[in-house]
Design an enzyme around this catalytic site. Structure first.
Site, PDB file in Angstrom:
ATOM      1  N   HIS A  17     -23.530  15.074  20.134  1.00  0.00           N
ATOM      2  CA  HIS A  17     -22.966  14.166  19.217  1.00  0.00           C
ATOM      3  C   HIS A  17     -21.461  14.331  19.806  1.00  0.00           C
ATOM      4  CE1 HIS A  17     -25.482  17.070  16.527  1.00  0.00           C
ATOM      5  NE2 HIS A  17     -25.679  16.139  16.128  1.00  0.00           N
ATOM      6  N   LYS A  41     -32.382  20.165   2.355  1.00  0.00           N
ATOM      7  CA  LYS A  41     -32.658  20.471   3.835  1.00  0.00           C
ATOM      8  C   LYS A  41     -31.888  21.919   3.975  1.00  0.00           C
ATOM      9  CE  LYS A  41     -32.331  18.227   8.325  1.00  0.00           C
ATOM     10  NZ  LYS A  41     -31.926  16.990   8.977  1.00  0.00           N
ATOM     11  N   ARG A  92     -31.616   8.979  20.652  1.00  0.00           N
ATOM     12  CA  ARG A  92     -32.328   9.575  21.798  1.00  0.00           C
ATOM     13  C   ARG A  92     -33.711   8.990  22.581  1.00  0.00           C
ATOM     14  NH1 ARG A  92     -31.329  15.017  18.998  1.00  0.00           N
ATOM     15  NH2 ARG A  92     -31.648  13.511  17.168  1.00  0.00           N
ATOM     16  N   SER A 130     -29.592  19.887  18.035  1.00  0.00           N
ATOM     17  CA  SER A 130     -29.233  21.053  17.360  1.00  0.00           C
ATOM     18  C   SER A 130     -30.313  22.154  17.110  1.00  0.00           C
ATOM     19  CB  SER A 130     -28.604  20.850  15.760  1.00  0.00           C
ATOM     20  OG  SER A 130     -27.654  19.964  15.945  1.00  0.00           O
TER      21      SER A 130
HETATM   22  P1  ADP Z   1     -29.546  14.116  11.084  1.00  0.00           P
HETATM   23  O1  ADP Z   1     -30.242  15.202  10.170  1.00  0.00           O
HETATM   24  O2  ADP Z   1     -28.666  12.944  10.261  1.00  0.00           O
HETATM   25  O3  ADP Z   1     -30.386  13.444  12.069  1.00  0.00           O
HETATM   26  P2  ADP Z   1     -28.340  15.138  13.355  1.00  0.00           P
HETATM   27  O4  ADP Z   1     -27.075  16.039  13.355  1.00  0.00           O
HETATM   28  O5  ADP Z   1     -29.516  15.943  13.686  1.00  0.00           O
HETATM   29  O6  ADP Z   1     -28.304  14.682  11.842  1.00  0.00           O
HETATM   30  O7  ADP Z   1     -28.157  13.777  14.231  1.00  0.00           O
HETATM   31  C1  ADP Z   1     -26.746  12.972  13.797  1.00  0.00           C
HETATM   32  C2  ADP Z   1     -26.911  11.796  14.504  1.00  0.00           C
HETATM   33  O8  ADP Z   1     -26.471  12.389  16.180  1.00  0.00           O
HETATM   34  C3  ADP Z   1     -28.280  11.066  14.648  1.00  0.00           C
HETATM   35  O9  ADP Z   1     -28.073   9.724  14.823  1.00  0.00           O
HETATM   36  C4  ADP Z   1     -28.934  11.720  15.978  1.00  0.00           C
HETATM   37  O10 ADP Z   1     -29.937  10.577  16.455  1.00  0.00           O
HETATM   38  C5  ADP Z   1     -27.486  11.745  16.765  1.00  0.00           C
HETATM   39  N1  ADP Z   1     -27.626  12.754  17.878  1.00  0.00           N
HETATM   40  C6  ADP Z   1     -28.155  13.950  17.630  1.00  0.00           C
HETATM   41  N2  ADP Z   1     -28.209  14.605  19.065  1.00  0.00           N
HETATM   42  C7  ADP Z   1     -27.832  13.370  19.949  1.00  0.00           C
HETATM   43  C8  ADP Z   1     -27.818  13.328  21.241  1.00  0.00           C
HETATM   44  N3  ADP Z   1     -28.326  14.284  22.073  1.00  0.00           N
HETATM   45  N4  ADP Z   1     -27.569  12.107  21.759  1.00  0.00           N
HETATM   46  C9  ADP Z   1     -27.301  11.165  21.170  1.00  0.00           C
HETATM   47  N5  ADP Z   1     -27.340  11.029  19.686  1.00  0.00           N
HETATM   48  C10 ADP Z   1     -27.689  12.292  19.071  1.00  0.00           C
END
Ligand code: ADP
Length: 162
Positions: A17, A41, A92, A130
């Site tokens: 992130h 969620k 990703r 996460s």
């Molecule tokens: P959500 O529940 O909205 O998917 P996340 O916190 O899992 O929330 O992810 C938020 C955003 O960050 C999403 O667009 C996700 O694809 C991106 N993201 C999460 N981890 C990574 C990573 N390792 N590299 C690039 N983008 C990421």
């Protein structure tokens, strides 16, 4: 330059992130990070804690964000409220694509004036999520290469480790 919002669960924020935030900051003048409050969620951390961790992690890494907020309800309504014309998301492997594609088209239908912008993950974080961080730390593993210290400390407290 348009203002943007980077929304997500951030449960908790990872280096993946942070990499997206750092790169988006270079593209947009003004970036808000929006922590989603979704009662349907289940999350490990409360919205307030997730927000604090985004603030503390960005500050620990020296990354500048305009503001970190929590929001509930439709993302496009939040984007309009804060006068954002762009939504930033990270991509990703192809596992993200279907979901992001569906969300982007839905959001465009709801608010055609708002554009979704996708930043490709950096190779080193392409596997990082996460969920993986929570799984590894929950089993007592070292996650220092995945998350900043403030986040790891909070995970240790949460899982009652040490
Ligand atoms: P959500 O529940 O909205 O998917 P996340 O916190 O899992 O929330 O992810 C938020 C955003 O960050 C999403 O667009 C996700 O694809 C991106 N993201 C999460 N981890 C990574 C990573 N390792 N590299 C690039 N983008 C990421």
């Amino acid at each position: 330059m348009p203002k943007a919002i980077y929304p997500g669960s951030f449960d908790p924020i990872t280096y993946g992130h942070l990499d997206i935030i750092e790169r988006a900051e270079k593209i947009f003048d003004d970036l808000i990070v929006g922590v989603v409050e979704n009662p349907r969620k289940e999350t490990l951390f409360s919205p307030q804690t997730r927000k604090e961790l985004v603030e503390e992690a960005t500050s620990e890494e020296g990354i500048n964000v305009s503001r970190v907020i929590t929001f509930s309800g439709l993302l496009v309504n939040c984007a309009k409220k804060y006068n954002r014309k762009s939504i930033v998301r990270g991509l990703r492997a192809n596992s993200d694509f279907e979901y992001e594609f569906q969300m982007a088209l839905t959001n465009r239908d709801l608010a055609p004036e708002i554009e979704s912008v996708f930043l490709m993950t950096s190779g080193e974080y392409s596997f990082l999520s996460s969920s993986i961080v929570k799984e590894v730390k929950g089993l007592g593993g070292d996650v220092s290469s995945f998350v900043p210290q403030v986040v790891e400390r909070r995970l240790v407290e949460k899982f009652d480790l040490k």
